[in-house]
Scaffold this motif. Sequence first.
Motif, PDB file in Angstrom:
ATOM      1  N   ASP A  55      -8.412 -47.426  46.163  1.00 32.57           N
ATOM      2  CA  ASP A  55      -9.736 -47.716  46.745  1.00 32.57           C
ATOM      3  C   ASP A  55      -9.744 -47.513  48.266  1.00 32.57           C
ATOM      4  N   GLY A  61     -10.894 -41.433  47.378  1.00 35.55           N
ATOM      5  CA  GLY A  61     -11.141 -41.460  45.928  1.00 35.55           C
ATOM      6  C   GLY A  61     -12.343 -40.602  45.545  1.00 35.55           C
ATOM      7  N   ALA A  62     -13.386 -40.640  46.370  1.00 42.06           N
ATOM      8  CA  ALA A  62     -14.593 -39.855  46.063  1.00 42.06           C
ATOM      9  C   ALA A  62     -14.298 -38.360  46.200  1.00 42.06           C
ATOM     10  N   ASP A  65     -12.509 -37.399  43.109  1.00 46.66           N
ATOM     11  CA  ASP A  65     -13.455 -37.295  41.977  1.00 46.66           C
ATOM     12  C   ASP A  65     -14.162 -35.944  41.979  1.00 46.66           C
ATOM     13  N   LYS A  66     -14.558 -35.500  43.142  1.00 47.26           N
ATOM     14  CA  LYS A  66     -15.252 -34.206  43.252  1.00 47.26           C
ATOM     15  C   LYS A  66     -14.303 -33.082  42.797  1.00 47.26           C
ATOM     16  N   ALA A  68     -11.856 -33.355  40.714  1.00 46.24           N
ATOM     17  CA  ALA A  68     -11.637 -33.488  39.265  1.00 46.24           C
ATOM     18  C   ALA A  68     -12.824 -32.928  38.473  1.00 46.24           C
ATOM     19  N   LEU A  69     -14.019 -33.065  39.023  1.00 48.12           N
ATOM     20  CA  LEU A  69     -15.212 -32.526  38.348  1.00 48.12           C
ATOM     21  C   LEU A  69     -15.151 -31.005  38.261  1.00 48.12           C
ATOM     22  N   HIS A  75      -7.039 -35.031  37.770  1.00 54.25           N
ATOM     23  CA  HIS A  75      -7.460 -36.338  37.251  1.00 54.25           C
ATOM     24  C   HIS A  75      -7.360 -37.372  38.378  1.00 54.25           C
ATOM     25  N   VAL A  76      -8.091 -38.462  38.219  1.00 57.72           N
ATOM     26  CA  VAL A  76      -8.056 -39.507  39.252  1.00 57.72           C
ATOM     27  C   VAL A  76      -7.876 -40.869  38.594  1.00 57.72           C
ATOM     28  N   HIS A  78      -8.361 -44.655  39.636  1.00 60.59           N
ATOM     29  CA  HIS A  78      -8.878 -45.527  40.697  1.00 60.59           C
ATOM     30  C   HIS A  78      -8.301 -46.911  40.505  1.00 60.59           C
TER      31      HIS A  78
END
Length: 258
Positions: A55, A61-62, A65-66, A68-69, A75-76, A78
């Motif tokens: 976190d 983390g964000a 995520d982007k 990973a999309l 992969h993430v 959290h």
Amino acid sequence: MSATPAPGESAGIRPPLGRTLVVIPTFNESENVERIVSRVRAAAPAAHVLVADDDSPDGTGAIADKLALEDGQIHVLHRKSKDGLGAAYLASFDWAMGEGYDVIVEMDADGSHRPEDLPRLLGALENADLVLGSRWVPGGKVVNWPRGRMLLSRGGNLYVRIALGVGLRDITGGYRAFRRSTLEALDLGTVSSQGYCFQVDLAWRALKRGFRVVEVPITFVEREYGTSKMSSSIVREALWRVTVWGAQTRAGQLRGRR
Ligand SMILES: Nc1nc2c(ncn2[C@@H]2O[C@H](COP(=O)(O)OP(=O)(O)O)[C@@H](O)[C@H]2O)c(=O)[nH]1
Ligand SMILES: [Mg+2]
């Protein structure tokens, strides 16, 4: 690379490596995360990547995520809050086991562990149970490290070698490749080392169980962006734990002699 198995080391044929996961723990690595992940994807295109973020307030983390999309091999994980490197790795190993990976790699996010060295680590794992990227074997190097860090690493490794009576040159390093079967045998539920002592703990457990642990020279490059999370409490934890493990081993040896 050490070619001769140490006493008690398991020799023999090992199964082919299979699916690889590179775990990258992050805390405030927003300037590094995208760069390191894309270098891993380029250096080892078949490998998957797991970013294990605690976190981070800086939004690491964000960003993960982007990534990973956009890429199914990224992969993430959290995690709720900063809880130390050891805990982030243990949670990641659990995740990796659940997803059925055969090889699990540890790598820092800050570029110190060059993804371009990964094929050599994986090559060595074909005939080993655990491979350590090593700064302190012939061919290994450190670039841009302040003198204090250099002394801490060399002194720390010397202390571990003497206290535990092991031959490894870089047992504190965090660039490594495990076979799944090795991790499964290490009794990870009983690991409580939190900081970088976690690395000593796992290598020591692998040696005690007779696994073949091999060191491969790497060039370690000090980070250009972001800041180190190393602290004096991390050093203190390593010092007291290693001292206790060393004393327990010596006491066990003395009991065995009687
Ligand atoms: N998830 C997580 N990652 C951490 C934590 N502490 C350090 N890291 C990560 O572990 C790696 C090594 O940390 P770093 O600060 O570069 O340590 P140094 O290389 O010893 O100075 C980096 O990828 C950090 O972001 C933590 O508490 N949680
Ligand atoms: Mg670093």
